[in-house]
Design an enzyme around this catalytic site. Sequence first.
Site, PDB file in Angstrom:
ATOM      1  N   ILE A 184       0.844  -1.206   0.000  1.00  0.00           N
ATOM      2  CA  ILE A 184       0.000   0.000   0.000  1.00  0.00           C
ATOM      3  C   ILE A 184       0.877   1.254   0.000  1.00  0.00           C
ATOM      4  CG2 ILE A 184      -1.920   1.179   1.133  1.00  0.00           C
ATOM      5  CD1 ILE A 184      -2.453  -1.536   2.572  1.00  0.00           C
ATOM      6  N   ASN A 189       9.846  -6.828   4.548  1.00  0.00           N
ATOM      7  CA  ASN A 189       8.803  -7.481   3.746  1.00  0.00           C
ATOM      8  C   ASN A 189       8.577  -6.690   2.455  1.00  0.00           C
ATOM      9  OD1 ASN A 189       6.889  -9.497   3.219  1.00  0.00           O
ATOM     10  ND2 ASN A 189       5.223  -8.273   4.050  1.00  0.00           N
ATOM     11  N   ASP A 240      15.269   0.786  10.546  1.00  0.00           N
ATOM     12  CA  ASP A 240      14.373  -0.061  11.325  1.00  0.00           C
ATOM     13  C   ASP A 240      13.765   0.809  12.421  1.00  0.00           C
ATOM     14  OD1 ASP A 240      13.180  -1.884  13.116  1.00  0.00           O
ATOM     15  OD2 ASP A 240      14.570  -3.468  12.506  1.00  0.00           O
ATOM     16  N   PHE A 261       2.695   3.484   7.472  1.00  0.00           N
ATOM     17  CA  PHE A 261       2.300   2.132   7.064  1.00  0.00           C
ATOM     18  C   PHE A 261       3.126   1.054   7.760  1.00  0.00           C
ATOM     19  CE2 PHE A 261       1.325   4.643   3.189  1.00  0.00           C
ATOM     20  CZ  PHE A 261      -0.004   4.301   3.018  1.00  0.00           C
ATOM     21  N   LYS A 265       1.859  -7.457   9.307  1.00  0.00           N
ATOM     22  CA  LYS A 265       0.429  -7.365   9.015  1.00  0.00           C
ATOM     23  C   LYS A 265      -0.299  -8.686   8.764  1.00  0.00           C
ATOM     24  CE  LYS A 265       1.139  -6.498   4.056  1.00  0.00           C
ATOM     25  NZ  LYS A 265       0.478  -7.683   3.492  1.00  0.00           N
ATOM     26  N   SER A 298      -7.017  -0.623  10.437  1.00  0.00           N
ATOM     27  CA  SER A 298      -7.589  -1.807   9.807  1.00  0.00           C
ATOM     28  C   SER A 298      -8.977  -2.094  10.342  1.00  0.00           C
ATOM     29  CB  SER A 298      -6.677  -3.004  10.095  1.00  0.00           C
ATOM     30  OG  SER A 298      -7.318  -4.218   9.795  1.00  0.00           O
ATOM     31  N   TYR A 342      -2.240  -9.100  15.859  1.00  0.00           N
ATOM     32  CA  TYR A 342      -2.184  -8.068  14.814  1.00  0.00           C
ATOM     33  C   TYR A 342      -3.310  -7.058  15.018  1.00  0.00           C
ATOM     34  CZ  TYR A 342      -3.283  -5.770  10.438  1.00  0.00           C
ATOM     35  OH  TYR A 342      -3.601  -4.823   9.499  1.00  0.00           O
ATOM     36  N   LYS A 377      -3.319  -2.790  16.132  1.00  0.00           N
ATOM     37  CA  LYS A 377      -4.000  -1.679  15.465  1.00  0.00           C
ATOM     38  C   LYS A 377      -4.890  -0.928  16.464  1.00  0.00           C
ATOM     39  CE  LYS A 377      -2.236  -2.066  11.387  1.00  0.00           C
ATOM     40  NZ  LYS A 377      -1.258  -1.065  10.932  1.00  0.00           N
TER      41      LYS A 377
END
Length: 337
Positions: A12, A35, A58, A81, A85, A125, A150, A154
Amino acid sequence: MKILVTGGLGFIGSHTVVELQNEGFEVIIIDNLSNSSIEVLNGIESITGKKPLFENIDLREKKAVQDFFKAHKTIAGIIHFAASKAVGESVENPLLYYENNINSIVYILQELTQLDNKNFIFSSSCTVYGQAQEMPITEQASVLPALSPYGNTKQIGEEIIQDVAKATELNAILLRYFNPIGAHPTAEIGELPLGVPQNLVPFITQTAIGLREKLSVFGNDYPTPDGTAIRDYIHVVDLAKAHVIALKRLLEKQNATKVETFNLGTGTGSSVLEVITAFEKVSKQKLNYQIVARREGDITEAYADTEKANVILGWKAQFTLEDALDSAWKWEQKIRR
């Protein structure tokens, strides 16, 4: 205007960088390539004609974050972002998710609140809603106990932002998105998971191209019309455009409250089997798949009520499910050449 995009080489993030540069923003990307791939920079440059500034940092390393902000004091806004995830992976390795997803927000906000411009867009999310009681899901729906680490990161991230906004001059928009899929129409950038994909569509395209033997459909005993889980699949370019609109809202001081929340989806739910059928139609490929047991942390259905984003942001998803799957398939074919 200088905008920082963390995780900007990810799926994204990279599409959002393209939309930002197309709107004339100067973009700096932070990514640790855990990733993502450095090659994405070339894809962004190919589409926009400009290569954004890139820093391999990082965000779990506090001093590295501090040093970055000492060198970049004129940032006008941040789109955050950078995060791990995958629901399944978070269940297996919760500490990785808490360290990566929470520490990065804390360290960035510590620095952002020292800058003149304190504008923050958070990549949240629909997992914060858990298994919502009513469909479609509005922004007023209860934030239920998370079903995965996860999802919990969020929720905690949103709570941190709310608390910081109360105590400082931070202005933020929380974008709760549903299921981003697809690729840029140019096929210069797209979803590029490292290792075995954790999301449905890249697993579909990798199976179709022969990289995976078969697709596992996790459960066909959900209380849905065909027994498979239902999600709201949104084209990543539509999603990226929403980030630019939200950012401009903060930069122009149009936000009604210090922290605003918007759902980003299409407003339509599609089952796993419906996605498979749509993919077979656009790709003209027969997909090899099998039904397996449900996956821990998965919910039955989630699709968005998008009225708030449609009316207040003036944003609406333009692409169909088939558009998104077609672009994902073109991307898969390009990268496997």
